[in-house]
Scaffold this active site. Structure first.
Site, mmCIF file in Angstrom:
data_model
loop_
_atom_site.group_PDB
_atom_site.id
_atom_site.type_symbol
_atom_site.label_atom_id
_atom_site.label_comp_id
_atom_site.label_asym_id
_atom_site.label_seq_id
_atom_site.Cartn_x
_atom_site.Cartn_y
_atom_site.Cartn_z
ATOM 1 N N ARG A 80 -4.494 -6.970 7.241
ATOM 2 C CA ARG A 80 -3.217 -6.965 6.548
ATOM 3 C C ARG A 80 -2.309 -8.005 7.194
ATOM 4 N NH1 ARG A 80 0.274 -2.000 5.245
ATOM 5 N NH2 ARG A 80 1.611 -2.968 3.728
ATOM 6 N N GLU A 376 -2.993 1.852 1.014
ATOM 7 C CA GLU A 376 -2.974 0.401 1.195
ATOM 8 C C GLU A 376 -4.285 -0.094 1.795
ATOM 9 O OE1 GLU A 376 0.850 1.259 2.992
ATOM 10 O OE2 GLU A 376 1.579 -0.629 2.177
#
Ligand code: AMP
Length: 605
Positions: A80, A376
């Site tokens: 990420r 996520e």
């Protein structure tokens, strides 16, 4: 495909091994208080002390421990990365160049990109599979100029790169997709407002699958009231803080750490505590709750206006998924948007991996109110897996003819009769390349608020909806603000007046669009290119004019089509295409995945 997802914060590391289809975890780890006293490592729920002061040392100990009990093969590591700047608009394989660009973005994301990159560099030393960066800003790369531009001196804005980027993109992308699947619909047919309400908070307007507005801006400080961040304030307040003698760091500290729920309540940023104290009569906590909810409602109204309507409003993240009271405050009295709140259902929401969606609107609610459990890490796994699959697909050796479409109109039979007389039938001037389509002898004038375009060709046969396709240049000439839309998608677009022969006129309530550049292809072509209907791709134009790669090209697949890419005159001129058109090659599949068939229904991208 098993993907290791790594998410590095300044004093924490989270990592999970995830199956990109099922979302199932085969192991996870958490490092907390990194660089502080009492640093801990938790692997698959078991906690131990960790002697490490930086990301490299921590991952060097933690990753081998995590992999000890993992028997599969890692297809990739998905990292990420919070800020992708202008440069990264989709998941990207991380090489030295990419690392340098992530580093160059430290100045716009000083809290996030440095630990993200430290994690990448450390993990690359440990694992040899592809490392992929998935950016929080990428989902918002589709923001139109009007949404990403700040109304300040253009030169200064350009010099300093002052523009809206938007964040939490991974979550907004994921929950909008899950909400659409729950509604048994395709995200590309819906207008969804996604409210990510956690410690950081943001709202996004996801119009037909694309983010067109979002509340966080150049930094994650703008927009909603958050745990410790102020969100929107009058910029004059910042000047006032400086005038009062505060330094840049002090102002930064006030707005990022001493504001939001924490600053208002005076008891910290956890809404659970604030709700408790508010129920005991604490006025500061009550006000914190009111300001928070009011701001979210304000954004929902604004984004419904920006999209010309809304089909679903989604609540997610810590507060959105868990606070019954905050959802109530935000979602009641949205009936004017067609969203009718159902209090009983709101109280009963209980989300889990098996039940990630709950409905809190009544059955007759035209706009659905949904609570969706965000994931996520799973979205990063899906996007990373998609890139791995794409790397294994050969593209670029198949050519696509490119044709330039001049402005034109498609009309209903009713409109034809209003313009040319009762019972009038369009007459064919010449056939077009798409089977059964033709240019007509008849033309119309398009009248806009500013000027009129004459002799605009009608294309036949007649259609169920009127559609006026103009270029961006025409838009300014006419004075009409036309949205970029796929052919046939004319709802809530602006109207215009058309004039036919003998001065017959008709006022169209809607139908003026700027056509989304697109490729028509047959199912066999789609298979060869590895794409599906409504994928969005990049096409490199090969012409004698200027070399140009078009992103954001929509794929339309139907057995009655002939392979051809259509661009408008502005786009053709930009590539200096000769009248005969050119050839294009597919260089990339972007945004909406080409691998939907390989995902389960629930995971559809
Ligand atoms: P996130 O950043 O998504 O992990 O969200 C964290 C925030 O969610 C916490 O700071 C709390 O304010 C909020 N939160 C979590 N659970 C609840 C709950 N049951 N009620 C109210 N707020 C909650």
């Amino acid at each position: 495909m098993k993907i290791l997802i790594i998410n590095c914060g300044s004093s924490s590391i989270k990592a999970s091994i995830i199956d990109h289809q099922s979302g199932e975890r085969s192991g996870d780890l958490k490092v907390q208080r990194l660089g502080e006293e009492g640093c801990t490592l938790e692997i698959n729920g078991k906690s131990e002390a960790l002697t490490a002061t930086n990301h490299q040392d921590a991952l060097a100990i933690a990753i081998p421990k995590l992999l000890e009990n993992f028997e599969g093969e890692l297809a990739a590591v998905g990292h990420r990365v919070v800020h992708g700047g202008e440069q990264f608009q989709k998941p990207t394989i991380i090489d030295d160049e990419v690392e340098k660009v992530i580093e160059s973005l430290f100045k716009v994301a000083p809290l996030h990109n440095p630990p993200n990159l430290a994690g990448i560099r450390a993990a690359k030393k440990l694992l040899s599979c592809p490392h992929i960066a998935v950016f929080d800003t990428a989902f918002h790369s589709t923001l139109p100029k009007r949404a990403k531009t700040y109304a300040i001196d253009t030169e200064i804005a350009n010099d300093l790169g002052l523009r809206r980027y938007g964040f939490h993109g991974v979550s907004h992308a994921y929950v909008s997709k899950v909400a659409a699947a729950h509604m048994e619909s395709d995200r590309r047919d819906l207008r969804i407002i996604t409210c990510h309400l956690g410690n950081g908070c943001s709202v996004a307007a996801v119009e037909y699958g694309r983010s067109i507005e979002t509340s966080m801006g150049m930094t994650p400080l703008e927009g909603l009231v958050m745990g410790t961040r102020s969100g929107d304030i009058d910029p004059g307040i910042i000047l006032e803080l400086f005038r009062s003698g505060k330094t840049v760091d002090e102002v930064d500290e006030i707005l990022n750490r001493r504001s939001g729920l924490s600053g208002l309540s005076g008891i910290g940023n956890d809404l659970r505590d604030i709700e408790e104290r508010a129920s005991e009569g604490d006025e500061n906590c009550r006000l914190a709750i009111q300001v928070f909810a009011h701001r979210v409602r304000k954004y929902i109204g604004a984004y419904a206006a920006a999209m010309g309507g809304v089909d679903a409003i989604v609540f997610t993240a810590g507060i959105g998924e868990n606070s019954v009271m905050m959802r109530h405050r935000i979602a009641q009295r949205l009936d004017f948007l067609g969203a009718v709140f159902w209090e009983d259902h709101n109280r009963d929401v209980s989300l889990s991996a098996e039940n990630p969606v709950a409905e809190i609107s009544t059955r007759n609610s035209r706009c659905r109110l949904l609570v969706v459990k965000t994931d996520e890490e799973k979205q990063i796994a899906i996007e990373s897996a998609k890139l791995v699959l794409e790397m294994n697909t050969t593209k670029g050796d198949l050519e696509i003819p490119v044709a330039v479409s001049a402005r034109h109109v498609h009309l209903t039979q009713e409109t034809v009769e209003a313009l040319f007389g009762e019972g009038y039938q369009l007459t064919e001037r010449n056939p077009l390349s798409q089977p059964n389509q033709f240019a007509c002898n008849e033309t119309v004038s398009i009248v806009g608020p500013k000027r009129t375009l004459e002799n605009v060709r009608i294309l036949g046969p007649t259609r169920p909806k009127n559609q006026v396709e103009i270029s961006r240049t025409d838009e300014f000439f006419l004075g009409i603000d036309a949205p970029v839309r796929a052919s046939g998608d004319v709802d809530n677009s602006p109207g215009c007046t058309l004039i036919g022969t003998d001065g017959r006129r008709i006022e169209l309530k809607q139908g003026v669009i700027c056509a989304w550049r697109h490729i028509h292809m047959q199912p066999e072509d789609a298979e060869k290119f590895g794409v599906q209907d409504r994928d969005v791709v990049e096409i490199a134009i090969q012409s004698n004019g200027r070399k140009l790669t078009f992103g954001d090209v929509l794929v339309r697949v139907k057995s009655s089509y002939k392979l051809e890419m259509h661009i408008d005159t502005d786009e053709g001129n930009a590539a200096e295409l000769a009248r005969g058109g050119a050839q294009g090659v597919l260089v990339n599949v972007e945004g909406l995945a080409s691998m939907r068939t390989r995902l389960t229904k629930h995971d559809q991208v």
